[in-house]
Design an enzyme around this catalytic site. Structure first.
Site: not given
Ligand SMILES: [Zn+2]
Ligand SMILES: Nc1ncnc2c1ncn2[C@@H]1O[C@H](COP(=O)(O)OP(=O)(O)OP(=O)(O)O)[C@@H](O)[C@H]1O
Ligand SMILES: [Mg+2]
Lengths: 330, 450
Positions: B173-174, B213-214, B217, B241, B245
């Site tokens: 996705l990216g 999301h990216e 990062h 956070t 798992a």
């Molecule tokens: Zn990621």
């Protein structure tokens, strides 16, 4: 017939009342006005004259069509702003779309032949604090000495007259970002009184309390709860430490009950949550009425069946409309 | 289009890219170490960052297409920018569906994005480049980032966020490059069908969250599960956070307990997990601190700070909420966290206040005045116990306000030094400084007591 509740679908009060309504055998629909115009549509159609077809109002919701002619009672619980499509890129155009949706909806509400808790037009006027104080005074309720002003000179005179220790100040409203609790004026804050010129402020004599009172009025029924704010960490505004305040159901003197009923009648409200204080010398002082105030936070500790009262009232009035229409059709 | 098998599950190439760069680029390794040290120091100092206001980041979208459909529309691009501006300001509507127990964790990242208005040479631009390619698809090997490999070159990464939108193969996705890598490859790549909310955007990745999301990062955030497969020892270097798992996919049911993190379980609603777009809708305060620390240390020259408080009510009518009991937060009205006594606002049935009355065009001096009720601090923090979510929000808002004051005060200071202030401005400057002092005091008082 059906009862219509205007609120977000997650609204706890709406859900509590909807549940009770179903128990009573009634029909109920909760509609979130934020769904307009993106996820729901409305249509108001008018024939060219009353005898050639009249008019009809309907909502097209994700879960189906709702003919507003079938609605006998409406609870104006927590109507949200219409949310315009994010696909409209221009902010000004979004505002325009929201305003148009708002206009169409509110005109439609005013046209409905239904029982309202509370009538939106009444609600809008009744929630104004400056007006509430006038009406409260007229119906013989005790209120705090009050000055509402944006004139720093008059504000200072009001404070000088009673000493800053005995004066609270509060706002009419708040925004998401900026709000303040009711506060006693502090000496260092006197220097800032000039800032009163930027926006009117409510100055009041500080009403000492044995306890705060929350009085929930539902139609003819009245539920009073003592909130023991003086046992909490902040004595000037019961809301600040409300999670720890002890609460219990109490009876109000008949005269105070009469005053509150008169107030509600004059404001045209069927439902209201009233804030008062009981003073050490036994007076009940009126502070404000919230036409859309919450009650679950007092219902739980006091055991008063307020949601039930709300459901019974809506159900009865919805039924009454049905009967009236049935007669008219015959 | 038979050649386009749409991904059904999320997969992101950032960690493989990270590992490749660690192996092949020694300056990346050192930059990563510096970046982590800084993030750790900021955390140890209680999250004190330099940019306390909102940072607006000029963004360039490089559309690299082979088919006409892949040459996505301006509207699709704008829909992605809009999503980012909601997600990084916590104004996304779905944050309301956060379970109440997690509500105090959610935070406004204080970052906004705008399509660049000037290109690197200063010419006006739409902030969008369009390049036809011969490549059927790209992978996480950075070929899309260079014209020599059928892609298009980055704009200077010290001034722009580069977003490449193209066809990605292998269900990817990216992917993003963490801070500290080469400028020529700095930025984020997104598959065209996972970009924005309209056009070619395809479910279940059609709410623009892949870019959220990216970019997380790109601002140094790790996956919430700590990238250790399904073990409990991986860390995302963020304290608030919960340890969990492995990744969560689809839209899990709450709670999903792993790694002894009961009763509330994984924070799978976080943008840095692997759920479908509709399942992710929040950053935590700890992640915000980490992103802000990264802006300070790793990307000090990017973006500009927004000057001057902007009244929410001017934005659109939905936030026009006056009148009621405390704290009047629409988010809270949705039941998270509970505000039992709050008589939360009704729609005022009237037209919104014209914007011009609220945001008058005029000298900066107009901002110095504060209405009386707001020029005085809260007198109690008792409410922070009764309404913890509202309390967190208040802290964040105060920090934002303080940042804005600092901006304006900085401008005054410069003007003052240059002898440009009229007596009325000097007076306003004084008042503003006093108000600023009060805000800082209030912030400290709140932060200490809450
Ligand atoms: Zn990621
Ligand atoms: N004059 C006063 N003397 C003592 N306490 C007061 C006074 N006015 C307000 N308070 C305290 O502050 C609380 C909140 O004040 P009030 O109900 O008038 O406004 P509000 O709740 O802010 O209004 P709204 O619901 O419209 O936002 C009261 O319930 C009471 O505890
Ligand atoms: Mg009140």
């Amino acid at each position: 017939m059906t009862v219509l509740i205007l609120a977000p679908e997650t609204d706890e009060h709406a859900l509590a009342v909807a549940g009770r309504l179903r128990d009573l055998g009634g029909e109920v629909t909760i509609v979130d006005l934020a769904d307009f115009p993106q996820r729901a549509s409305l249509s108001a159609s008018y024939a060219c004259c009353a005898d050639c077809g009249g008019r009809g109002f309907a909502l097209e919701l994700e879960r189906g069509r709702l003919d507003l002619g079938e609605v006998g009672a409406v609870w104006w619980r927590r109507p949200q702003w219409p949310e315009p499509s994010p696909q409209i890129a221009d902010d000004g155009h979004r505002l325009f779309a929201a305003n148009e949706a708002q206009e169409a909806l509110s005109g439609m509400w005013h046209s409905l032949d239904a029982f309202w808790i509370n009538d939106p037009a009444r609600d809008q006027v009744a929630h104004r604090k400056a007006f509430q104080l006038s009406v409260a005074q007229d119906v013989g309720l005790r209120i705090p000495h009050t000055l509402i002003t944006n004139d720093p000179v008059r504000a200072r005179a009001f404070v000088d007259q009673r000493g800053y220790r005995a004066v609270i100040y509060k706002s009419f409203s708040a925004t998401e970002r900026d709000w303040r609790e009711t506060r006693l004026l502090r000496p260092e804050e006197l220097e800032l009184l000039d800032n009163v010129k930027y926006a009117p402020v409510i100055f009041q004599e500080y009403v000492e309390a044995v306890y705060d009172l929350r009085v929930t009025v539902v139609g003819e029924e009245l539920y009073a709860v003592a909130i023991h704010s003086q046992e909490t960490d902040y004595k000037v505004d019961f809301r600040m430490d409300v999670a720890r305040a002890r609460m219990e159901a109490v009876e109000l003197p008949a005269e105070v009950q009469r005053g509150l009923s008169a107030l509600m009648a004059r404001l045209g409200l069927v439902y209201g949550a009233i804030d008062m204080r009981l003073t050490p010398d036994g007076r009940h002082v009126f502070l404000e009425v919230n036409p859309a105030g919450q009650w679950l936070f007092v219902e739980e500790p006091s055991g008063q069946p307020i949601a039930d009262a709300m459901a019974r009232l809506l159900h009865a009035r919805d039924r009454a409309r049905r009967d009236v229409r049935a007669v008219a059709v015959r | 289009m038979a050649d386009d098998d749409l991904p059904r599950t999320r997969s992101c190439g950032t960690m493989p890219v990270h590992e490749r760069l660690l192996r092949t680029d020694s300056s990346y390794l050192h930059a990563r170490a510096r970046s982590e040290t800084n993030a750790w120091e900021v955390e140890a100092a209680g999250g004190a960052v330099a940019r306390r206001g909102i940072t607006v980041i000029p963004t360039v979208v490089h559309v690299v297409y082979r088919t006409a459909a892949q040459n996505i529309s301006d509207a699709q691009i704008q829909s992605q920018i809009d999503v980012l501006n909601r997600d990084f300001r916590m104004t996304n509507a779905d944050v309301r569906s956060l379970p109440a127990v997690f509500a105090p964790l959610a935070a406004d990242a204080r970052i906004e994005f705008e399509l660049a208005r000037r290109d690197p040479s200063g010419r006006a631009t739409s902030g969008i480049t369009r390049t036809r390619t011969s490549a059927a698809s790209f992978s996480d090997d950075d070929r899309v980032k260079s014209s020599r490999t059928a892609g298009v070159n980055a704009w200077p990464s010290d001034r722009y966020l580069n977003l490449w939108v193209c066809q990605l193969g292998g269900g990817l996705l990216g992917y993003a490059q963490f801070p500290g890598g080469a400028a020529a490859t700095d930025g984020v790549v997104i598959r065209q069908s996972a970009f924005g909310t309209t056009g070619t955007a395809a479910a279940p990745f059609n709410l623009g969250r892949t870019a959220t999301h990216e970019i997380g990062h790109w601002l140094n955030l790790r996956h919430v599960w700590g990238d250790d497969g399904t073990g409990c020892s991986g860390d995302d270097f963020v304290a608030d956070t919960p340890n969990c798992a492995g990744s969560n996919g689809g839209i899990p049911a709450f709670p999903h307990v792993t790694c002894r993190n009961g009763p509330n379980g994984d924070l799978f609603m976080n943008y840095m997990d692997y759920t479908d777009d509709a399942g992710m809708f929040m950053f935590t305060a700890g992640q915000v601190a980490r992103m802000q620390a990264s802006l300070d240390a790793d990307r000090p020259t990017i973006g500009y700070q927004k000057a001057g408080p902007k009244f929410k009510i001017a934005d659109d009518p939905i936030t026009l909420k006056f009148r009621d009991d405390i704290p009047k937060l629409q988010i809270l009205d949705q039941g998270i966290p509970k505000l039992p006594a709050a008589d939360i606002p009704r729609i005022p049935i009237r037209r919104p206040i014209p914007e011009i009355l609220i945001n008058p065009v005029g000298p900066v001096a107009g901002r110095a005045a504060t209405p009386f009720v707001l020029s005085t601090p809260h007198h109690s923090q008792a409410w922070s116990r009764s309404f913890p979510g509202a309390f967190q929000q208040q802290l964040a808002q105060l920090a934002e306000q303080i940042g804005q004051y600092e901006q304006v005060l900085g401008q005054y200071q410069q003007a003052h030094a240059a002898g440009q202030l009229a007596p009325a401005d000097v007076e306003a400057f004084g008042q503003l400084s006093a108000a600023y002092g009060q805000l800082v005091e209030e912030y400290q008082r709140l932060a200490a007591g809450g």
